[in-house]
Design a protein around this motif. Structure first.
Motif, PDB file in Angstrom:
ATOM      1  N   THR A   1       0.837  -1.216   0.000  1.00 49.48           N
ATOM      2  CA  THR A   1       0.000   0.000   0.000  1.00 49.48           C
ATOM      3  C   THR A   1       0.869   1.262   0.000  1.00 49.48           C
ATOM      4  O   THR A   1       0.662   2.169  -0.809  1.00 49.48           O
ATOM      5  N   VAL A   2       1.865   1.303   0.859  1.00 49.92           N
ATOM      6  CA  VAL A   2       2.680   2.528   0.959  1.00 49.92           C
ATOM      7  C   VAL A   2       3.550   2.702  -0.283  1.00 49.92           C
ATOM      8  O   VAL A   2       3.764   3.829  -0.768  1.00 49.92           O
ATOM      9  N   LYS A   3       3.990   1.581  -0.872  1.00 47.40           N
ATOM     10  CA  LYS A   3       4.785   1.681  -2.110  1.00 47.40           C
ATOM     11  C   LYS A   3       3.909   2.212  -3.250  1.00 47.40           C
ATOM     12  O   LYS A   3       4.375   2.999  -4.085  1.00 47.40           O
ATOM     13  N   ALA A   4       2.639   1.807  -3.294  1.00 46.34           N
ATOM     14  CA  ALA A   4       1.736   2.279  -4.353  1.00 46.34           C
ATOM     15  C   ALA A   4       1.515   3.793  -4.227  1.00 46.34           C
ATOM     16  O   ALA A   4       1.369   4.495  -5.222  1.00 46.34           O
ATOM     17  N   MET A   5       1.533   4.274  -2.979  1.00 43.81           N
ATOM     18  CA  MET A   5       1.333   5.719  -2.762  1.00 43.81           C
ATOM     19  C   MET A   5       2.592   6.526  -3.079  1.00 43.81           C
ATOM     20  O   MET A   5       2.520   7.729  -3.304  1.00 43.81           O
ATOM     21  N   HIS A   6       3.765   5.860  -3.045  1.00 38.45           N
ATOM     22  CA  HIS A   6       5.047   6.545  -3.302  1.00 38.45           C
ATOM     23  C   HIS A   6       5.845   5.721  -4.299  1.00 38.45           C
ATOM     24  O   HIS A   6       6.859   5.093  -3.934  1.00 38.45           O
ATOM     25  N   PRO A   7       5.416   5.677  -5.555  1.00 34.94           N
ATOM     26  CA  PRO A   7       6.015   4.733  -6.516  1.00 34.94           C
ATOM     27  C   PRO A   7       7.506   4.967  -6.790  1.00 34.94           C
ATOM     28  O   PRO A   7       8.193   4.045  -7.217  1.00 34.94           O
ATOM     29  N   ARG A   8       8.023   6.168  -6.532  1.00 41.61           N
ATOM     30  CA  ARG A   8       9.446   6.410  -6.828  1.00 41.61           C
ATOM     31  C   ARG A   8      10.349   6.125  -5.610  1.00 41.61           C
ATOM     32  O   ARG A   8      11.570   6.154  -5.704  1.00 41.61           O
ATOM     33  N   ALA A   9       9.726   5.879  -4.480  1.00 41.30           N
ATOM     34  CA  ALA A   9      10.519   5.716  -3.249  1.00 41.30           C
ATOM     35  C   ALA A   9      11.188   4.351  -3.177  1.00 41.30           C
ATOM     36  O   ALA A   9      10.665   3.352  -3.670  1.00 41.30           O
TER      37      ALA A   9
ATOM     38  N   GLU B   1      23.598   7.721   1.530  1.00 44.12           N
ATOM     39  CA  GLU B   1      24.340   7.338   0.322  1.00 44.12           C
ATOM     40  C   GLU B   1      23.462   7.071  -0.901  1.00 44.12           C
ATOM     41  O   GLU B   1      23.919   7.207  -2.027  1.00 44.12           O
ATOM     42  N   CYS B   2      22.208   6.669  -0.691  1.00 43.35           N
ATOM     43  CA  CYS B   2      21.399   6.264  -1.856  1.00 43.35           C
ATOM     44  C   CYS B   2      20.957   7.496  -2.651  1.00 43.35           C
ATOM     45  O   CYS B   2      20.871   8.602  -2.128  1.00 43.35           O
ATOM     46  N   ASP B   3      20.696   7.279  -3.941  1.00 42.73           N
ATOM     47  CA  ASP B   3      20.349   8.397  -4.826  1.00 42.73           C
ATOM     48  C   ASP B   3      18.893   8.826  -4.693  1.00 42.73           C
ATOM     49  O   ASP B   3      18.531   9.930  -5.091  1.00 42.73           O
ATOM     50  N   ALA B   4      18.063   7.956  -4.147  1.00 43.99           N
ATOM     51  CA  ALA B   4      16.622   8.250  -4.128  1.00 43.99           C
ATOM     52  C   ALA B   4      16.306   9.486  -3.284  1.00 43.99           C
ATOM     53  O   ALA B   4      16.953   9.734  -2.266  1.00 43.99           O
ATOM     54  N   GLY B   5      15.315  10.232  -3.718  1.00 40.98           N
ATOM     55  CA  GLY B   5      14.874  11.409  -2.967  1.00 40.98           C
ATOM     56  C   GLY B   5      13.820  11.055  -1.934  1.00 40.98           C
ATOM     57  O   GLY B   5      13.495  11.847  -1.052  1.00 40.98           O
ATOM     58  N   GLU B   6      13.267   9.851  -2.061  1.00 42.37           N
ATOM     59  CA  GLU B   6      12.210   9.414  -1.136  1.00 42.37           C
ATOM     60  C   GLU B   6      12.548   8.021  -0.617  1.00 42.37           C
ATOM     61  O   GLU B   6      12.925   7.141  -1.404  1.00 42.37           O
ATOM     62  N   LEU B   7      12.388   7.833   0.685  1.00 36.26           N
ATOM     63  CA  LEU B   7      12.685   6.516   1.267  1.00 36.26           C
ATOM     64  C   LEU B   7      11.552   6.119   2.215  1.00 36.26           C
ATOM     65  O   LEU B   7      11.186   6.881   3.123  1.00 36.26           O
ATOM     66  N   ILE B   8      11.007   4.927   1.979  1.00 38.55           N
ATOM     67  CA  ILE B   8      10.013   4.370   2.913  1.00 38.55           C
ATOM     68  C   ILE B   8      10.809   3.643   3.999  1.00 38.55           C
ATOM     69  O   ILE B   8      11.742   2.887   3.695  1.00 38.55           O
ATOM     70  N   VAL B   9      10.444   3.890   5.263  1.00 39.31           N
ATOM     71  CA  VAL B   9      11.275   3.409   6.364  1.00 39.31           C
ATOM     72  C   VAL B   9      10.527   2.351   7.189  1.00 39.31           C
ATOM     73  O   VAL B   9       9.530   2.660   7.854  1.00 39.31           O
ATOM     74  N   GLY B  10      11.046   1.134   7.159  1.00 35.90           N
ATOM     75  CA  GLY B  10      10.416   0.032   7.881  1.00 35.90           C
ATOM     76  C   GLY B  10      11.091  -0.231   9.203  1.00 35.90           C
ATOM     77  O   GLY B  10      11.689  -1.291   9.419  1.00 35.90           O
ATOM     78  N   THR B  11      11.016   0.747  10.081  1.00 41.27           N
ATOM     79  CA  THR B  11      11.468   0.539  11.466  1.00 41.27           C
ATOM     80  C   THR B  11      10.766   1.561  12.356  1.00 41.27           C
ATOM     81  O   THR B  11       9.917   2.327  11.881  1.00 41.27           O
ATOM     82  N   GLU B  12      11.121   1.561  13.636  1.00 37.43           N
ATOM     83  CA  GLU B  12      10.443   2.427  14.594  1.00 37.43           C
ATOM     84  C   GLU B  12      10.596   3.901  14.187  1.00 37.43           C
ATOM     85  O   GLU B  12      11.643   4.318  13.695  1.00 37.43           O
ATOM     86  N   GLN B  13       9.539   4.666  14.459  1.00 40.39           N
ATOM     87  CA  GLN B  13       9.489   6.018  13.887  1.00 40.39           C
ATOM     88  C   GLN B  13      10.464   7.039  14.453  1.00 40.39           C
ATOM     89  O   GLN B  13      10.696   8.071  13.825  1.00 40.39           O
ATOM     90  N   GLY B  14      11.059   6.747  15.629  1.00 38.26           N
ATOM     91  CA  GLY B  14      12.012   7.697  16.209  1.00 38.26           C
ATOM     92  C   GLY B  14      13.168   8.011  15.269  1.00 38.26           C
ATOM     93  O   GLY B  14      13.725   9.107  15.282  1.00 38.26           O
ATOM     94  N   ILE B  15      13.495   7.063  14.409  1.00 38.94           N
ATOM     95  CA  ILE B  15      14.635   7.252  13.508  1.00 38.94           C
ATOM     96  C   ILE B  15      14.354   8.317  12.440  1.00 38.94           C
ATOM     97  O   ILE B  15      15.285   8.905  11.873  1.00 38.94           O
ATOM     98  N   LEU B  16      13.079   8.592  12.194  1.00 36.89           N
ATOM     99  CA  LEU B  16      12.744   9.570  11.148  1.00 36.89           C
ATOM    100  C   LEU B  16      13.312  10.949  11.484  1.00 36.89           C
ATOM    101  O   LEU B  16      13.659  11.728  10.600  1.00 36.89           O
TER     102      LEU B  16
END
Ligand code: 13P
Ligand code: SF4
Length: 303
Positions: free
Chosen positions: A185-193, A224-239
């Motif tokens: 679901t989240v990947k569909a909402m952010h297809p370039r991430a 290091e990654c080139d992407a401008g958007e990253l979906i993060v699969g861990t606890e939210q404090g890291i955001l």
């Protein structure tokens, strides 16, 4: 008292008492901002082992403070709230591990740092999420390996190393709650991430990740990654750190439910009280501390 005054009072007391504040990336942001050492579980253990301070205040969960006490028995280790436990660590106890060792004679026990001191004491070596692969690769021979207590980390480590590992039936509720469907679901909402996930996540989630690693490694990958958007699969404090270190990129939580309530039960007020009243002291008795330290030291030697 407002946030800034609390932060100033804490910093003043820390320096007056020759104390250091260690905080995990899952902590509240106002605590992250004043930590002497901010890191993942491995960086915090290394930091605790090296500090010259007399007092370590741990803004983390119980097993982290306990590990600091195991590594530094001469220092006073304070956990500001005793309720700051880790449900994953509670999923393996000494009795269960003793039974598993009896049923698998000669097996090597690799214990995730997210465990009690008693469980560590029964182990051959510890690991964190950032060195589990190296730790397993360091084990010589074809002995059976039991990995305790995180089943997802065990399955992931087995897949990467190609070694057979018996997973324990434990999980982190925060990471386990992320489903494959949530990621779709989240990947569909952010297809370039791109998608980065912590190895405590389910195998179906890790299979969809562009990167799998500890919180510290996710931070490196984001830089290091080139992407401008990253979906993060861990606890939210890291955001908070992700956004601070990469102001030009956007970070999307894989699920709004990935919050570690026990980690976040510690507040600035609790840290101030802990320092003023010197509570709560975490101390491990020598009969458990010495074998537990052996397992932690073996891990630190290869980290
Ligand atoms: P790391 O700190 O190794 O990323 O592990 C995350 C965690 O769940 C800590 O409790
Ligand atoms: Fe434990 Fe999971 Fe919280 Fe980490 S995020 S402290 S493993 S409950």
């Amino acid at each position: 008292m407002n946030t800034l005054s609390l932060q100033k009072k804490i910093r003043k007391l820390l320096s007056e008492k020759n104390a250091v504040l260690l905080a995990h990336y899952y902590q509240r942001r106002e605590i992250q901002d004043i930590a002497d050492i901010l890191g993942d579980s491995l960086a915090l253990s290394l930091g605790a082992a090296k500090t010259g301070a007399d007092i370590i205040v741990f803004a983390g969960v119980h097993f982290m403070a306990e590990s600091a006490s195991i590594l530094c028995p001469d220092k006073t280790v304070l956990l500001p709230r005793l309720e700051a436990g880790c449900p994953l660590a509670d999923m393996a106890n000494a009795e269960q591990l003793t039974a598993a060792k009896r049923d698998n004679p000669g097996a090597m026990v690799v214990t995730y740092i997210n465990s009690s001191a008693e469980t560590k004491a029964l182990s051959d070596i510890c690991c964190t999420s950032s060195n589990a692969v190296n730790v397993v690769n360091s084990l010589n021979g074809d002995k059976k390996i039991i990995m305790v207590p995180d089943g997802n980390l065990a399955r992931y480590t087995s897949r990467i190393t190609g070694k057979k590992i018996m997973p324990w039936n434990g999980h982190c509720p925060v990471h386990q709650c992320l489903s494959g469907e949530d990621v779709i679901t989240v990947k569909a909402m952010h297809p370039r991430a791109l998608f980065a996930a912590h190895p405590e996540c389910r195998a179906e989630v890790l299979a969809m990740a562009n990167f799998v690693g500890s919180t510290g490694k996710i931070l490196n990958y984001a830089r290091e990654c080139d992407a401008g958007e990253l979906i993060v699969g861990t606890e939210q404090g890291i955001l908070y750190q992700l956004q601070k270190q990469n102001p030009g990129k956007s970070f999307i939580p894989a699920s709004p439910d990935m919050v570690c309530r026990t980690m976040k039960c510690i507040t600035l007020e609790d840290i101030l009280t802990a320092l003023r009243e010197m509570k709560y002291i975490i101390k491990v008795p020598d009969e458990i501390r010495i074998p537990a330290k052996r397992a932690l030291d073996r891990m630190l030697a290869i980290s």
